[in-house]
Design a protein around this motif. Sequence first.
Motif, PDB file in Angstrom:
ATOM      1  N   GLN A 139      39.373  32.499  38.985  1.00 61.66           N
ATOM      2  CA  GLN A 139      38.377  32.744  40.030  1.00 61.66           C
ATOM      3  C   GLN A 139      37.085  31.980  39.752  1.00 61.66           C
ATOM      4  N   PHE A 198      42.719  35.851  35.156  1.00 62.47           N
ATOM      5  CA  PHE A 198      42.225  36.049  36.523  1.00 62.47           C
ATOM      6  C   PHE A 198      40.766  35.612  36.635  1.00 62.47           C
ATOM      7  N   ALA A 255      49.114  35.692  32.330  1.00 55.38           N
ATOM      8  CA  ALA A 255      48.571  36.727  33.207  1.00 55.38           C
ATOM      9  C   ALA A 255      47.625  37.601  32.405  1.00 55.38           C
ATOM     10  N   PHE A 291      41.172  42.467  46.946  1.00 57.10           N
ATOM     11  CA  PHE A 291      42.088  41.806  46.011  1.00 57.10           C
ATOM     12  C   PHE A 291      42.580  42.780  44.938  1.00 57.10           C
ATOM     13  N   ARG A 292      42.580  44.060  45.255  1.00 59.11           N
ATOM     14  CA  ARG A 292      42.918  45.072  44.251  1.00 59.11           C
ATOM     15  C   ARG A 292      44.328  44.904  43.703  1.00 59.11           C
ATOM     16  N   ALA A 293      45.270  44.454  44.535  1.00 61.95           N
ATOM     17  CA  ALA A 293      46.649  44.287  44.065  1.00 61.95           C
ATOM     18  C   ALA A 293      46.720  43.215  42.974  1.00 61.95           C
ATOM     19  N   GLN A 294      46.036  42.097  43.201  1.00 60.98           N
ATOM     20  CA  GLN A 294      46.036  41.029  42.200  1.00 60.98           C
ATOM     21  C   GLN A 294      45.322  41.456  40.929  1.00 60.98           C
ATOM     22  N   ILE A 295      44.195  42.148  41.094  1.00 60.39           N
ATOM     23  CA  ILE A 295      43.436  42.592  39.919  1.00 60.39           C
ATOM     24  C   ILE A 295      44.264  43.576  39.113  1.00 60.39           C
ATOM     25  N   TRP A 296      44.925  44.508  39.780  1.00 66.13           N
ATOM     26  CA  TRP A 296      45.736  45.492  39.068  1.00 66.13           C
ATOM     27  C   TRP A 296      46.923  44.827  38.371  1.00 66.13           C
ATOM     28  N   ALA A 297      47.540  43.840  39.050  1.00 68.86           N
ATOM     29  CA  ALA A 297      48.669  43.132  38.450  1.00 68.86           C
ATOM     30  C   ALA A 297      48.255  42.409  37.175  1.00 68.86           C
ATOM     31  N   ASN A 298      47.007  41.959  37.108  1.00 65.26           N
ATOM     32  CA  ASN A 298      46.507  41.294  35.910  1.00 65.26           C
ATOM     33  C   ASN A 298      45.940  42.281  34.897  1.00 65.26           C
TER      34      ASN A 298
END
Length: 254
Positions: free
Chosen positions: A213, A209, A204, A52-59
Amino acid sequence: MTGALGRLRRLTPALVLVLVGLAVWQWYVTASAVRPQVLPSPLRVLTEGWAFRAQIWANALPTLQVTAVGFAVSLAVGWAIAVAVDFSPWLRRALTPLLVASQTLPIIAIAPLLIIWFGFGLAPKVVVIALVTFFPIAVGLIEGFGRTDRQATNLLRSMGASRWAQFRYVRLPGAMPSFFTALRIGITYAVTGAIFAEYVGASAGLGIFMNLQKNSFRTDLVLAAVLVTALISVSLYGLTFLVQRLVAPWSRRG
């Protein structure tokens, strides 16, 4: 090269302790067969965090933005207060109790009011970070100015130097060690303040996040976000040493 090896040696005990802790954690989760919703293993946290690195980075980007803006405001306020207090004994007596009192304010109770007053934009989050971090900056500078070498100050005064010249050439350089110590404390508080501010009003960010979760019982992703938060804090903490080396190399201790 020698300096780098010396720093690595100083970090070795901490790294060993962290590795031992992770090994015990992994062993306990495997041996007890505890559900990942309760306590995921470190390996699962890393695996799912990477997935989920893309979502974590986006946040992470909004959190970094809020941290940078809030801490910049905190630095400006802290410097303004410290310099004013140093030039005016009356302000020292007037502001010092207020600085201490500001740290007794329950941020968890004030944060929702900031949303009412400033809305859901950047302003309330910046105020939260500033409230959390400006105190160590201001106090560190005030104490640093107060530790100035009196002999150097007296020498400049005997030569007819103005109060501003004494501040510029003696008090300001002499305060740098205390300032950078306070800076390191403040920057770690800034990231924590940003996460908390996102809980009370944001669309965001790592705080949002984590909350999403948690509600989905994805404890592994919550811990992955916590890990990213810790890495950001450690990176910013390390960055202060680089800034100190570039801006005030004479102030480094040890």
